[in-house]
Design a protein around this motif. Structure first.
Motif, PDB file in Angstrom:
ATOM      1  N   PHE A  68     -10.855   3.024  10.703  1.00  0.00           N
ATOM      2  CA  PHE A  68     -11.044   2.511   9.256  1.00  0.00           C
ATOM      3  C   PHE A  68     -12.308   2.989   8.763  1.00  0.00           C
ATOM      4  O   PHE A  68     -13.411   3.151   9.469  1.00  0.00           O
ATOM      5  N   THR A  69     -12.639   3.229   7.389  1.00  0.00           N
ATOM      6  CA  THR A  69     -13.653   3.832   6.676  1.00  0.00           C
ATOM      7  C   THR A  69     -13.823   3.072   5.423  1.00  0.00           C
ATOM      8  O   THR A  69     -12.961   2.962   4.531  1.00  0.00           O
ATOM      9  N   ILE A  70     -15.041   2.449   5.165  1.00  0.00           N
ATOM     10  CA  ILE A  70     -15.326   1.834   3.990  1.00  0.00           C
ATOM     11  C   ILE A  70     -16.212   2.865   3.059  1.00  0.00           C
ATOM     12  O   ILE A  70     -16.946   3.534   3.747  1.00  0.00           O
ATOM     13  N   SER A  71     -15.912   2.767   1.896  1.00  0.00           N
ATOM     14  CA  SER A  71     -16.470   3.528   0.897  1.00  0.00           C
ATOM     15  C   SER A  71     -16.970   2.985  -0.472  1.00  0.00           C
ATOM     16  O   SER A  71     -15.839   2.132  -0.749  1.00  0.00           O
ATOM     17  N   ARG A  72     -17.947   3.730  -1.138  1.00  0.00           N
ATOM     18  CA  ARG A  72     -17.810   2.948  -2.648  1.00  0.00           C
ATOM     19  C   ARG A  72     -17.597   4.129  -3.707  1.00  0.00           C
ATOM     20  O   ARG A  72     -17.817   5.428  -3.278  1.00  0.00           O
ATOM     21  N   ASP A  73     -16.940   3.702  -4.577  1.00  0.00           N
ATOM     22  CA  ASP A  73     -16.792   4.592  -5.896  1.00  0.00           C
ATOM     23  C   ASP A  73     -17.472   3.970  -6.951  1.00  0.00           C
ATOM     24  O   ASP A  73     -16.781   3.265  -7.603  1.00  0.00           O
ATOM     25  N   ASN A  74     -18.787   4.212  -7.143  1.00  0.00           N
ATOM     26  CA  ASN A  74     -19.568   3.564  -8.091  1.00  0.00           C
ATOM     27  C   ASN A  74     -19.064   3.648  -9.410  1.00  0.00           C
ATOM     28  O   ASN A  74     -19.099   3.086 -10.425  1.00  0.00           O
ATOM     29  N   ALA A  75     -18.501   4.773  -9.761  1.00  0.00           N
ATOM     30  CA  ALA A  75     -18.041   5.329 -11.150  1.00  0.00           C
ATOM     31  C   ALA A  75     -16.862   4.447 -11.570  1.00  0.00           C
ATOM     32  O   ALA A  75     -16.667   4.174 -12.749  1.00  0.00           O
ATOM     33  N   LYS A  76     -16.211   4.147 -10.680  1.00  0.00           N
ATOM     34  CA  LYS A  76     -14.924   3.154 -10.929  1.00  0.00           C
ATOM     35  C   LYS A  76     -15.092   1.673 -10.428  1.00  0.00           C
ATOM     36  O   LYS A  76     -14.075   0.987 -10.679  1.00  0.00           O
ATOM     37  N   ASN A  77     -16.236   1.478 -10.225  1.00  0.00           N
ATOM     38  CA  ASN A  77     -16.834   0.104  -9.703  1.00  0.00           C
ATOM     39  C   ASN A  77     -15.964  -0.343  -8.931  1.00  0.00           C
ATOM     40  O   ASN A  77     -15.386  -1.600  -9.001  1.00  0.00           O
ATOM     41  N   THR A  78     -15.682   0.577  -7.944  1.00  0.00           N
ATOM     42  CA  THR A  78     -14.442  -0.067  -6.588  1.00  0.00           C
ATOM     43  C   THR A  78     -15.075   0.233  -5.266  1.00  0.00           C
ATOM     44  O   THR A  78     -16.081   1.249  -5.178  1.00  0.00           O
ATOM     45  N   VAL A  79     -14.527  -0.492  -4.431  1.00  0.00           N
ATOM     46  CA  VAL A  79     -15.026  -0.156  -3.123  1.00  0.00           C
ATOM     47  C   VAL A  79     -13.760   0.012  -2.222  1.00  0.00           C
ATOM     48  O   VAL A  79     -12.649  -0.808  -2.599  1.00  0.00           O
ATOM     49  N   HIS A  80     -13.470   0.808  -1.268  1.00  0.00           N
ATOM     50  CA  HIS A  80     -12.283   1.298  -0.790  1.00  0.00           C
ATOM     51  C   HIS A  80     -12.386   0.945   0.886  1.00  0.00           C
ATOM     52  O   HIS A  80     -13.397   0.827   1.310  1.00  0.00           O
ATOM     53  N   LEU A  81     -11.232   0.614   1.457  1.00  0.00           N
ATOM     54  CA  LEU A  81     -11.172   0.625   2.704  1.00  0.00           C
ATOM     55  C   LEU A  81      -9.822   1.443   3.213  1.00  0.00           C
ATOM     56  O   LEU A  81      -9.007   1.055   2.975  1.00  0.00           O
ATOM     57  N   GLN A  82     -10.171   2.598   3.907  1.00  0.00           N
ATOM     58  CA  GLN A  82      -9.333   3.396   4.338  1.00  0.00           C
ATOM     59  C   GLN A  82      -8.788   3.302   5.685  1.00  0.00           C
ATOM     60  O   GLN A  82      -9.579   2.801   6.594  1.00  0.00           O
ATOM     61  N   MET A  83      -7.604   3.001   5.875  1.00  0.00           N
ATOM     62  CA  MET A  83      -7.240   2.374   7.186  1.00  0.00           C
ATOM     63  C   MET A  83      -6.106   3.445   7.599  1.00  0.00           C
ATOM     64  O   MET A  83      -5.093   3.588   7.253  1.00  0.00           O
ATOM     65  N   ASN A  84      -6.562   4.060   9.029  1.00  0.00           N
ATOM     66  CA  ASN A  84      -5.740   4.982   9.543  1.00  0.00           C
ATOM     67  C   ASN A  84      -5.142   4.493  11.071  1.00  0.00           C
ATOM     68  O   ASN A  84      -5.692   3.584  11.618  1.00  0.00           O
ATOM     69  N   SER A  85      -4.272   5.078  11.387  1.00  0.00           N
ATOM     70  CA  SER A  85      -3.604   4.773  12.664  1.00  0.00           C
ATOM     71  C   SER A  85      -3.634   3.154  12.836  1.00  0.00           C
ATOM     72  O   SER A  85      -3.964   2.485  13.839  1.00  0.00           O
ATOM     73  N   LEU A  86      -2.765   2.692  11.894  1.00  0.00           N
ATOM     74  CA  LEU A  86      -2.627   1.097  12.005  1.00  0.00           C
ATOM     75  C   LEU A  86      -1.845   0.647  13.093  1.00  0.00           C
ATOM     76  O   LEU A  86      -0.883   1.355  13.579  1.00  0.00           O
ATOM     77  N   LYS A  87      -2.076  -0.522  13.555  1.00  0.00           N
ATOM     78  CA  LYS A  87      -1.352  -0.962  14.703  1.00  0.00           C
ATOM     79  C   LYS A  87      -0.889  -2.561  14.261  1.00  0.00           C
ATOM     80  O   LYS A  87      -1.531  -3.022  13.368  1.00  0.00           O
ATOM     81  N   PRO A  88       0.275  -3.007  14.840  1.00  0.00           N
ATOM     82  CA  PRO A  88       0.743  -4.332  14.443  1.00  0.00           C
ATOM     83  C   PRO A  88      -0.517  -5.462  14.447  1.00  0.00           C
ATOM     84  O   PRO A  88      -0.496  -6.230  13.564  1.00  0.00           O
TER      85      PRO A  88
END
Length: 130
Positions: A68-88
């Motif tokens: 998982f990777t957390i990141s900011r997009d300040n221009a869009k006033n948004t924070v993302h959580l990229q989730m890869n290799s997801l598990k049950p």
């Protein structure tokens, strides 16, 4: 009115990816420390990841490190959580939360306790299943 709205959840197969978004209205998210939490049925809510307000320091719970990777997009006033290799076991309702840091050097702090956060979204369901 301060509001956080999560999006991007859904049903995904094991090994798949999702990107969660946390959009803020009524305040500037860049000034806030952010946490992503999750709660699975019958379990307590737990921190998934957090990011500090000033320098973008991040932290992750051990079970998602490297996936998982957390990141900011300040221009869009948004924070993302990229989730890869997801598990049950990643199946849960995911919440974002925000708080204004207080105190000396608090802008460098990634807050891990849910009790620090005073602004919460409504949650988005993530289901990992084949």
């Amino acid at each position: 009115q301060l509001q956080l709205v999560e999006s991007g959840g859904g049903l995904v197969q094991p090994g798949g990816s999702l990107r969660l978004s946390c959009a803020a209205s009524g305040f500037t998210l860049a000034y806030y420390a952010i946490g992503w939490f999750r709660q699975a049925p019958g379990k307590e809510r737990e921190l998934v990841s957090c990011i500090s307000s000033f320098d973008g320091s991040t932290d992750y719970t051990d079970s998602v490190k490297g996936r998982f990777t957390i990141s900011r997009d300040n221009a869009k006033n948004t924070v993302h959580l990229q989730m890869n290799s997801l598990k049950p076991e990643d199946t849960a309702v995911y919440y974002c939360a925000a708080t204004i840091p207080e105190g000396l050097n608090s802008g460098y702090v990634c807050y891990k306790s849910e009790f620090v956060y005073d602004n919460w979204g409504q949650g988005t369901q993530v289901t990992v299943s084949s």
